[in-house]
Scaffold this motif. Structure first.
Motif, PDB file in Angstrom:
ATOM      1  N   ASP A  51       0.865  -1.173   0.000  1.00 34.24           N
ATOM      2  CA  ASP A  51       0.000   0.000   0.000  1.00 34.24           C
ATOM      3  C   ASP A  51       0.905   1.227   0.000  1.00 34.24           C
ATOM      4  OD1 ASP A  51      -1.688   2.144   0.603  1.00 34.24           O
ATOM      5  OD2 ASP A  51      -2.995   0.929   1.862  1.00 34.24           O
ATOM      6  N   CYS A  53       0.362   4.137   0.618  1.00 35.88           N
ATOM      7  CA  CYS A  53       0.106   5.072   1.720  1.00 35.88           C
ATOM      8  C   CYS A  53       0.793   4.641   3.007  1.00 35.88           C
ATOM      9  CB  CYS A  53      -1.397   5.213   1.960  1.00 35.88           C
ATOM     10  SG  CYS A  53      -2.260   6.100   0.653  1.00 35.88           S
ATOM     11  N   ASP A  54       1.262   3.399   3.054  1.00 32.83           N
ATOM     12  CA  ASP A  54       1.959   2.939   4.252  1.00 32.83           C
ATOM     13  C   ASP A  54       3.319   3.644   4.364  1.00 32.83           C
ATOM     14  OD1 ASP A  54      -0.094   1.237   4.827  1.00 32.83           O
ATOM     15  OD2 ASP A  54       0.880  -0.556   4.031  1.00 32.83           O
ATOM     16  N   ARG A  82      -9.443  13.583   2.537  1.00 30.58           N
ATOM     17  CA  ARG A  82      -8.130  13.190   3.057  1.00 30.58           C
ATOM     18  C   ARG A  82      -7.631  11.891   2.419  1.00 30.58           C
ATOM     19  NH1 ARG A  82     -11.499  12.331   7.603  1.00 30.58           N
ATOM     20  NH2 ARG A  82     -11.682  10.149   8.271  1.00 30.58           N
ATOM     21  N   ASP A  83      -8.561  11.005   2.019  1.00 38.29           N
ATOM     22  CA  ASP A  83      -8.142   9.766   1.376  1.00 38.29           C
ATOM     23  C   ASP A  83      -7.613  10.034  -0.038  1.00 38.29           C
ATOM     24  OD1 ASP A  83      -8.891   8.326   3.621  1.00 38.29           O
ATOM     25  OD2 ASP A  83     -10.911   7.916   2.857  1.00 38.29           O
ATOM     26  N   ALA A  86      -4.198  11.628   0.348  1.00 36.68           N
ATOM     27  CA  ALA A  86      -3.159  10.703   0.800  1.00 36.68           C
ATOM     28  C   ALA A  86      -2.602   9.849  -0.337  1.00 36.68           C
ATOM     29  CB  ALA A  86      -3.717   9.805   1.907  1.00 36.68           C
ATOM     30  N   LEU A  87      -3.467   9.264  -1.149  1.00 38.74           N
ATOM     31  CA  LEU A  87      -2.981   8.363  -2.198  1.00 38.74           C
ATOM     32  C   LEU A  87      -2.603   9.116  -3.467  1.00 38.74           C
ATOM     33  CD1 LEU A  87      -2.300   5.625  -3.261  1.00 38.74           C
ATOM     34  CD2 LEU A  87      -4.708   5.213  -3.769  1.00 38.74           C
ATOM     35  N   ASN A  88      -3.428  10.058  -3.879  1.00 37.35           N
ATOM     36  CA  ASN A  88      -3.189  10.698  -5.173  1.00 37.35           C
ATOM     37  C   ASN A  88      -2.084  11.747  -5.139  1.00 37.35           C
ATOM     38  OD1 ASN A  88      -5.251   9.102  -6.015  1.00 37.35           O
ATOM     39  ND2 ASN A  88      -6.738  10.733  -6.310  1.00 37.35           N
ATOM     40  N   ASP A  90       0.033  12.702  -1.750  1.00 34.54           N
ATOM     41  CA  ASP A  90       1.114  12.421  -0.804  1.00 34.54           C
ATOM     42  C   ASP A  90       1.920  11.187  -1.207  1.00 34.54           C
ATOM     43  OD1 ASP A  90       0.123  14.579   0.580  1.00 34.54           O
ATOM     44  OD2 ASP A  90      -0.949  13.387   2.069  1.00 34.54           O
ATOM     45  N   ALA A  91       1.239  10.115  -1.599  1.00 32.83           N
ATOM     46  CA  ALA A  91       1.955   8.901  -2.009  1.00 32.83           C
ATOM     47  C   ALA A  91       2.729   9.133  -3.296  1.00 32.83           C
ATOM     48  CB  ALA A  91       0.975   7.741  -2.187  1.00 32.83           C
ATOM     49  N   ARG A  94       5.988  10.865  -2.366  1.00 27.17           N
ATOM     50  CA  ARG A  94       6.953   9.931  -1.791  1.00 27.17           C
ATOM     51  C   ARG A  94       7.588   9.061  -2.868  1.00 27.17           C
ATOM     52  NH1 ARG A  94       4.894   6.057   1.140  1.00 27.17           N
ATOM     53  NH2 ARG A  94       6.880   5.612   2.140  1.00 27.17           N
TER      54      ARG A  94
END
Length: 324
Positions: A51, A53-54, A82-83, A86-88, A90-91, A94
Motif C-alpha cells: 500500500d 500510503c503505508d 483526506r483519502d 493521501a494516495l493521489n 502524498d503517495a 513519496r
C-alpha cells in the motif's frame, strides 16, 4: 533492469503489464489486490503487495529500476478528501522522491482528463486548454495537483517525467465505465442525462497501455510534457449505451433527465449521504452528471506527432472484446 508498475492490479496497470510481459520485459507490479497479484505472477510478473500510503521506505522497492509507470490512484466519484489527498498526492510525492533519489530514468504518470470538466461542453481540447478554477470532485482536484507535482520533478539528464491523460478507459479489468453502464441497464432503466446527446471519447485499455509504453520510449525527447490519449473517435452517450445493450442482449427502458434536474437530484443525494451514509457512494453523483451530461472530447494530435501513437481499437471492436 526492471520496470515498476504501480496500480498493476487495476485496468491500466494490468494492460501495461500484459504488453510488457509479451515483449519479454521484467515487470514488478505493485498493488493491494492479492488475488489479481497471484494472477500476475502466473503470467510471469513479480508482485509487490504494498500500500503506497503505508509509511515504509520506497527506495528498496525501486532498487535496479529504470522506469516507473505510476498508475495507482484513488479513482472514484465519492470519498473523503483526506483519502484522495493521501494516495493521489502524498503517495505520489513519496514515490517521486524515491525514484529521483534512486536513479530512475523515466517516470510515466497516469493523469486524468477529469481535470478538464467545468460543467460545460468542451470539444477538441488540446493539452494547454484552461483548467477550471474549482474542480468538480476531490478526485479531479488531486489528480490535477499530482500531475503538476510529477511534472515538476522532470530533470533533463536525470529523471524524465511524462504525464498522460487517457480518457474513459474500458476493456479487460475495467471496474468503472462498462460495469456501471451494464449494471444500470440490467436493472431495467437507462438514465439518459441531456437525452444521452453528450459526446464522449473513450480509450480501450490496450491503446492506453500502448501510449504509456510509447511515452517511456520517447521520454528523453518529451520529458516535462503532458499528452491527451483517446481511441480517436467520439460517440454520443446514447450510441455507446445502444452498442453495449445490443451486444449483451439488453433492452432497458430509457429515462430522459434534463441536465438541471439530474444535477439537483445528485446534489440532494450527496447531501443525504454526507449526513447519513458517508462511506456509501450515492446512486447518482454530480461527477456522473457532468461526465454523462456534458460533452468532453480531446485532441490527440500531439500524441500522434510526438509519441507515434496510433489508436488501434475502435469502440465497436472494444465492446465486442469486452463482451467476449
Amino acid at each position: 533492469m526492471a520496470i515498476l508498475i504501480t496500480g498493476a492490479t487495476g485496468c491500466l496497470g494490468g494492460g501495461i503489464t500484459r504488453q510488457l510481459l509479451a515483449a519479454g520485459v521484467r515487470v514488478i507490479g505493485q498493488g493491494r489486490d492479492l488475488r489479481a497479484g497471484a494472477e500476475m505472477v502466473q503470467q510471469g510478473a513479480e508482485f509487490l503487495p504494498l500500500d503506497l500510503c503505508d509509511p515504509v521506505p520506497l527506495e528498496p522497492v525501486l532498487a535496479g529500476t529504470e522506469t516507473v509507470f505510476h498508475c495507482a490512484a484513488l479513482s472514484s466519484a465519492w470519498g473523503r478528501a483526506r483519502d484522495f489527498q493521501a494516495l493521489n498526492v502524498d503517495a505520489t510525492r513519496r514515490l517521486l522522491d524515491a525514484a529521483r533519489d534512486g536513479g530512475v530514468k523515466r517516470f510515466i504518470f497516469a493523469s486524468s482528463p477529469s481535470i478538464y470538466a467545468n460543467g460545460s461542453d468542451r470539444l477538441d481540447l488540446t493539452e494547454d486548454a484552461p483548467l477550471p478554477a474549482h474542480f468538480a470532485t476531490h478526485y479531479a482536484r488531486t489528480k490535477a495537483e499530482s500531475e503538476a507535482l510529477a511534472l515538476s520533478y522532470d530533470q533533463p539528464g536525470a529523471m524524465r517525467v511524462v504525464a498522460l491523460r487517457p480518457r474513459s478507459i474500458y476493456g479487460r479489468g475495467d471496474r468503472a465505465l462498462m460495469p456501471r453502464l451494464l449494471t444500470a441497464m440490467r436493472r431495467g432503466t437507462l438514465p439518459l442525462i441531456s437525452g444521452g446527446a453528450a459526446l464522449i471519447d473513450v480509450t480501450h485499455v490496450s491503446d492506453a497501455a500502448r501510449a504509456m509504453v510509447l511515452a517511456a520510449a520517447h521520454a528523453q525527447k518529451v520529458g516535462g510534457r503532458v499528452f491527451n490519449i483517446t481511441s480517436g473517435e467520439s460517440w454520443r452517450f446514447a450510441q455507446l449505451a445502444d452498442a453495449a445493450a445490443d451486444l449483451f442482449g439488453l433492452t432497458p427502458r430509457r429515462r430522459h433527465l434534463p441536465y438541471g434536474v439530474a444535477m439537483t437530484i445528485a446534489t440532494g443525494f450527496e447531501a443525504l449521504h454526507h449526513l447519513f451514509r458517508p462511506d456509501i457512494e450515492p446512486v447518482l453523483t454530480r461527477q456522473a452528471v457532468v461526465s454523462l451530461g456534458r460533452s468532453l472530447t480531446l485532441d490527440i494530435s500531439a500524441a500522434r506527432a510526438d509519441l507515434g501513437y496510433r489508436p488501434q481499437v475502435t469502440l465497436s471492436e472494444g465492446i465486442r472484446d469486452y463482451a467476449a
